[in-house]
Motif scaffolding. Structure first.
Motif, PDB file in Angstrom:
ATOM      1  N   VAL A   1     -45.636   3.026  29.268  1.00  0.00           N
ATOM      2  CA  VAL A   1     -46.002   4.386  29.656  1.00  0.00           C
ATOM      3  C   VAL A   1     -44.944   5.331  29.122  1.00  0.00           C
ATOM      4  CG1 VAL A   1     -46.299   5.965  31.574  1.00  0.00           C
ATOM      5  CG2 VAL A   1     -47.142   3.632  31.765  1.00  0.00           C
ATOM      6  N   SER A   2     -45.379   6.323  28.444  1.00  0.00           N
ATOM      7  CA  SER A   2     -44.425   7.312  27.964  1.00  0.00           C
ATOM      8  C   SER A   2     -44.126   8.282  29.088  1.00  0.00           C
ATOM      9  CB  SER A   2     -45.006   8.062  26.771  1.00  0.00           C
ATOM     10  OG  SER A   2     -44.181   9.163  26.484  1.00  0.00           O
ATOM     11  N   VAL A   3     -42.854   8.562  29.299  1.00  0.00           N
ATOM     12  CA  VAL A   3     -42.509   9.458  30.390  1.00  0.00           C
ATOM     13  C   VAL A   3     -42.161  10.853  29.898  1.00  0.00           C
ATOM     14  CG1 VAL A   3     -41.715   7.632  31.885  1.00  0.00           C
ATOM     15  CG2 VAL A   3     -40.127   8.734  30.326  1.00  0.00           C
ATOM     16  N   SER A   4     -42.161  11.033  28.607  1.00  0.00           N
ATOM     17  CA  SER A   4     -41.793  12.352  28.112  1.00  0.00           C
ATOM     18  C   SER A   4     -42.963  13.311  28.284  1.00  0.00           C
ATOM     19  CB  SER A   4     -41.413  12.262  26.639  1.00  0.00           C
ATOM     20  OG  SER A   4     -42.490  11.715  25.918  1.00  0.00           O
TER      21      SER A   4
ATOM     22  N   GLN B   1     -38.450   6.097  24.618  1.00  0.00           N
ATOM     23  CA  GLN B   1     -37.833   4.793  24.319  1.00  0.00           C
ATOM     24  C   GLN B   1     -36.879   4.413  25.445  1.00  0.00           C
ATOM     25  OE1 GLN B   1     -36.307   4.770  20.308  1.00  0.00           O
ATOM     26  NE2 GLN B   1     -35.209   2.830  20.563  1.00  0.00           N
ATOM     27  N   ASN B   2     -36.707   3.112  25.652  1.00  0.00           N
ATOM     28  CA  ASN B   2     -35.765   2.670  26.676  1.00  0.00           C
ATOM     29  C   ASN B   2     -34.382   3.276  26.430  1.00  0.00           C
ATOM     30  OD1 ASN B   2     -37.776   1.103  27.696  1.00  0.00           O
ATOM     31  ND2 ASN B   2     -36.849  -0.861  27.142  1.00  0.00           N
ATOM     32  N   ALA B   3     -33.743   3.707  27.506  1.00  0.00           N
ATOM     33  CA  ALA B   3     -32.350   4.158  27.438  1.00  0.00           C
ATOM     34  C   ALA B   3     -31.471   2.992  27.881  1.00  0.00           C
ATOM     35  CB  ALA B   3     -32.137   5.363  28.357  1.00  0.00           C
ATOM     36  N   VAL B   4     -30.366   2.799  27.171  1.00  0.00           N
ATOM     37  CA  VAL B   4     -29.520   1.639  27.452  1.00  0.00           C
ATOM     38  C   VAL B   4     -28.079   2.088  27.714  1.00  0.00           C
ATOM     39  CG1 VAL B   4     -28.729  -0.601  26.630  1.00  0.00           C
ATOM     40  CG2 VAL B   4     -30.958   0.278  25.886  1.00  0.00           C
ATOM     41  N   MET B   5     -27.537   1.611  28.831  1.00  0.00           N
ATOM     42  CA  MET B   5     -26.118   1.847  29.126  1.00  0.00           C
ATOM     43  C   MET B   5     -25.466   0.503  29.388  1.00  0.00           C
ATOM     44  SD  MET B   5     -26.236   5.182  31.576  1.00  0.00           S
ATOM     45  CE  MET B   5     -27.355   6.535  31.183  1.00  0.00           C
ATOM     46  N   ALA B   6     -24.292   0.328  28.813  1.00  0.00           N
ATOM     47  CA  ALA B   6     -23.579  -0.934  28.999  1.00  0.00           C
ATOM     48  C   ALA B   6     -22.121  -0.653  29.306  1.00  0.00           C
ATOM     49  CB  ALA B   6     -23.687  -1.801  27.742  1.00  0.00           C
TER      50      ALA B   6
ATOM     51  N   ASN C   1     -25.875 -12.313  29.185  1.00  0.00           N
ATOM     52  CA  ASN C   1     -25.983 -10.887  29.468  1.00  0.00           C
ATOM     53  C   ASN C   1     -26.674 -10.709  30.815  1.00  0.00           C
ATOM     54  OD1 ASN C   1     -26.390  -9.936  26.066  1.00  0.00           O
ATOM     55  ND2 ASN C   1     -24.819  -9.131  27.434  1.00  0.00           N
ATOM     56  N   VAL C   2     -26.166  -9.782  31.614  1.00  0.00           N
ATOM     57  CA  VAL C   2     -26.827  -9.391  32.856  1.00  0.00           C
ATOM     58  C   VAL C   2     -27.500  -8.051  32.583  1.00  0.00           C
ATOM     59  CG1 VAL C   2     -26.494  -8.711  35.261  1.00  0.00           C
ATOM     60  CG2 VAL C   2     -25.163 -10.621  34.288  1.00  0.00           C
ATOM     61  N   LEU C   3     -28.795  -7.982  32.850  1.00  0.00           N
ATOM     62  CA  LEU C   3     -29.551  -6.768  32.573  1.00  0.00           C
ATOM     63  C   LEU C   3     -30.266  -6.297  33.836  1.00  0.00           C
ATOM     64  CD1 LEU C   3     -30.371  -9.087  30.103  1.00  0.00           C
ATOM     65  CD2 LEU C   3     -30.703  -6.886  28.978  1.00  0.00           C
ATOM     66  N   VAL C   4     -30.132  -5.019  34.112  1.00  0.00           N
ATOM     67  CA  VAL C   4     -30.839  -4.411  35.241  1.00  0.00           C
ATOM     68  C   VAL C   4     -31.861  -3.442  34.665  1.00  0.00           C
ATOM     69  CG1 VAL C   4     -30.628  -2.837  37.200  1.00  0.00           C
ATOM     70  CG2 VAL C   4     -28.927  -4.650  36.854  1.00  0.00           C
ATOM     71  N   TRP C   5     -33.112  -3.661  35.068  1.00  0.00           N
ATOM     72  CA  TRP C   5     -34.207  -2.829  34.557  1.00  0.00           C
ATOM     73  C   TRP C   5     -34.604  -1.819  35.616  1.00  0.00           C
ATOM     74  CZ3 TRP C   5     -36.394  -3.829  29.616  1.00  0.00           C
ATOM     75  CH2 TRP C   5     -35.894  -4.966  28.975  1.00  0.00           C
ATOM     76  N   ALA C   6     -34.522  -0.555  35.257  1.00  0.00           N
ATOM     77  CA  ALA C   6     -34.916   0.511  36.188  1.00  0.00           C
ATOM     78  C   ALA C   6     -35.948   1.409  35.496  1.00  0.00           C
ATOM     79  CB  ALA C   6     -33.699   1.319  36.615  1.00  0.00           C
ATOM     80  N   TYR C   7     -36.829   1.957  36.313  1.00  0.00           N
ATOM     81  CA  TYR C   7     -37.883   2.824  35.761  1.00  0.00           C
ATOM     82  C   TYR C   7     -37.851   4.161  36.480  1.00  0.00           C
ATOM     83  CZ  TYR C   7     -39.434  -1.363  33.447  1.00  0.00           C
ATOM     84  OH  TYR C   7     -39.466  -2.473  32.651  1.00  0.00           O
ATOM     85  N   PRO C   8     -38.335   5.198  35.800  1.00  0.00           N
ATOM     86  CA  PRO C   8     -38.281   6.531  36.409  1.00  0.00           C
ATOM     87  C   PRO C   8     -38.902   6.531  37.796  1.00  0.00           C
ATOM     88  CG  PRO C   8     -38.945   6.699  34.123  1.00  0.00           C
ATOM     89  CD  PRO C   8     -38.914   5.231  34.447  1.00  0.00           C
TER      90      PRO C   8
ATOM     91  N   ASP D   1     -40.899   1.932  26.797  1.00  0.00           N
ATOM     92  CA  ASP D   1     -41.286   1.825  28.197  1.00  0.00           C
ATOM     93  C   ASP D   1     -40.636   2.886  29.079  1.00  0.00           C
ATOM     94  OD1 ASP D   1     -42.878  -0.334  27.682  1.00  0.00           O
ATOM     95  OD2 ASP D   1     -41.392  -1.834  28.245  1.00  0.00           O
ATOM     96  N   GLY D   2     -39.776   3.702  28.497  1.00  0.00           N
ATOM     97  CA  GLY D   2     -39.100   4.725  29.292  1.00  0.00           C
ATOM     98  C   GLY D   2     -38.160   4.153  30.341  1.00  0.00           C
ATOM     99  N   ALA D   3     -37.777   2.893  30.178  1.00  0.00           N
ATOM    100  CA  ALA D   3     -36.909   2.259  31.164  1.00  0.00           C
ATOM    101  C   ALA D   3     -35.456   2.675  30.948  1.00  0.00           C
ATOM    102  CB  ALA D   3     -37.026   0.742  31.065  1.00  0.00           C
ATOM    103  N   LEU D   4     -34.663   2.515  32.002  1.00  0.00           N
ATOM    104  CA  LEU D   4     -33.210   2.586  31.877  1.00  0.00           C
ATOM    105  C   LEU D   4     -32.719   1.158  32.063  1.00  0.00           C
ATOM    106  CD1 LEU D   4     -30.435   4.031  31.776  1.00  0.00           C
ATOM    107  CD2 LEU D   4     -30.601   4.260  34.270  1.00  0.00           C
TER     108      LEU D   4
END
Lengths: 220, 271
Positions: free
Chosen positions: A33-36, A121-126, A208-215, A186-189
């Motif tokens: 789903v596009s969130v823009s 697009q997914n936003a990624v913070m590490a 890798n530990v990944l946490v998937w969050a959505y708007p 997917d608009g995920a963070l």
């Protein structure tokens, strides 16, 4: 030898406490789903070959204004509240990371919670899970994240984007699908750090530990 | 679509990040087209292959980007009250669009002030990490110009309908346009943000003679290289296996040394 043994014993609780198994790994099918928000549109008049509404906007200097960028990352329940700075790639092709585990890196060439060209697009913070100065960093707590935990990204213009955590994943670095993490629309963070076994020879974690969050409001 | 990075990782060692497939800026198998209206004082309709596609398209408007099948499209531009495309003010023009490419079709004035159109190809090749791309296009009824950034001439003698481009470190630049060899700006200065993996395209359009020179801008995503690895730990403090992190041993030994004498002795005794 006795010294080493004692050190081990003293630190065992610490090691164990940071070794809790990863949170529930929920797997659900999530439609992209596009969130823009779409730009202003005029009605499409359509016929082949162009169908659907065509976005039209004024091509004035507003396009020259940079979209706001992530400035701070907060996960209330985990006590995570840390500055964020934009990062790119290291020469070896890995993601650049702030040296301090207390600072998260936001990958500029993928999604931006503040909008812009890659808003969908997914936003990624590490962030490093640990460093030599502060020991364990805030991202060490990501493995304790639970579904529904609120994530707030504060933006450079004072605005904010709010997400809800959907799942936590711990995957071998050999198998992790970074293409899906960084490239999906997917608009995920996605918050990324390291975990799992420590390979002292190469000084790298194995997972890798990944946490998937959505708007927030975008229930999946 | 994008290929998996797994092969790259598996072939290397844990340390080698490998090369991830880039995120493509154009949908697989498609061409991308934007349309810019740069003819002052003329609201138009745009027909594509005979079908009315943009109604009442105004000067300074940018349409798109549209994701289209590759192929050649016939575009005609008519007055906005035309019933069909039988009497175009411009065209019909053939726009050959190739797969995987990004284009901007621009209706504009030539140097002498006559209406014309050009199909520009937008450079969407990946930029280096930390850089973005700046493109400047001269589509105005005006003589050749110099383009300034932060007080220096960066592009000289740009003439209608040419373009220049450069990859620059990410940041905001103060840009201006002067007639070639002159210092007083005819456009700007205006702030231009150069963003990572983005082609920022700036147009000088309108007419110098009529005092209608203006800046238009669009941003186009370039391909972008994605990380092949995220190596996000340095000490082993968060390790969850039986292995003992080297940093832990060192830190523990240091702590022990600091406490040497009293507490240590007691602790040892309890063991």
């Amino acid at each position: 030898m006795r010294t080493a043994a004692l050190a081990l014993a003293a630190l065992l609780p610490l090691v164990l406490s940071s070794c809790a198994p990863a949170g529930a790994q929920e797997e659900r099918t999530r439609p992209p789903v596009s969130v823009s928000p779409p730009p202003a549109e005029i009605g499409a008049i359509a016929a082949a070959p162009v169908t659907g509404p065509i976005p039209v906007r004024r091509a004035d200097a507003a396009a020259l204004t940079e979209a706001p960028q992530p400035a701070r990352l907060v996960v209330d329940r985990l006590g995570v509240d840390m500055p964020v700075r934009g990062v790119g790639l290291e020469p070896d092709g890995s993601m650049e990371l702030p040296g301090s585990a207390g600072v998260a890196g936001w990958f500029r060439a993928a999604g931006n919670p503040g909008g812009g060209l890659r808003a969908g697009q997914n936003a990624v913070m590490a962030a490093h899970v640990d460093d030599a100065v502060m020991g364990l960093g805030p991202f060490a707590r990501l493995r304790e994240a639970r579904e529904g935990d609120r994530v707030t990204v504060t933006l450079s213009d004072g605005g904010s984007a709010v997400y809800r955590i959907a799942r936590v994943e711990q995957t071998s670095k050999r198998e992790v699908d970074l293409d899906a993490v960084f490239g999906s629309e997917d608009g995920a963070l996605v918050l990324v750090t390291c975990g799992g076994g420590w390979d002292a020879d190469v000084r790298h974690y194995e997972d890798n530990v990944l946490v998937w969050a959505y708007p927030e409001g975008d229930l999946r | 679509m994008r290929t998996s990075i797994l092969a790259g990782i598996a072939a290397g060692t844990l340390l080698a990040a490998g090369t991830a497939a880039p995120a493509l800026a154009v949908d697989d198998g498609k061409a991308e087209l934007s349309v810019l209206h740069g003819i002052p004082d003329l609201t138009v309709d745009v027909y594509v292959d005979g079908a009315l596609t943009l109604d009442d398209f105004a000067p300074g408007d940018l349409a798109g980007p549209l994701s289209l099948d590759p192929g050649t499209y016939s575009v005609a531009i008519t007055a906005s009250d035309a019933a069909d495309d039988s009497d175009p003010v411009l065209g019909p023009l053939d726009l050959p669009l190739e797969e995987g490419m990004s284009y901007t079709a621009v209706a504009h004035l030539d140097e002498g002030g006559d209406a014309t159109a050009n199909l520009f190809t937008n450079d969407i090749s990946a930029t280096a990490s930390g850089e973005g791309r700046l493109t400047v296009r001269h589509v105005a009824a005006a003589p050749a110009v110099d383009v300034w950034a932060d007080g220096d001439v960066v592009f000289e003698n740009l003439a209608n309908p040419d373009e220049v481009m450069a990859d620059l470190p990410v940041g905001t630049y103060s840009a201006a346009v002067s007639l070639t060899g002159e210092e007083d700006p005819v456009l700007g200065p205006t702030d231009v943000a150069v963003e990572e993996a983005t082609n920022t395209i700036v147009y000088a359009w309108g007419s110098a003679e009529d005092g209608s020179l203006a800046v238009a801008a669009q941003t186009v995503a370039t391909h972008s290289d994605m990380p092949g690895a995220v190596s996000a730990g340095t000490q082993g403090l968060a390790a969850d296996d039986g292995g003992v992190p080297a940093g832990v041993i060192v830190a523990g030994a240091l702590a022990l040394a600091a406490a040497a004498g009293l507490g240590t002795r007691a602790a040892l005794a309890r063991r």
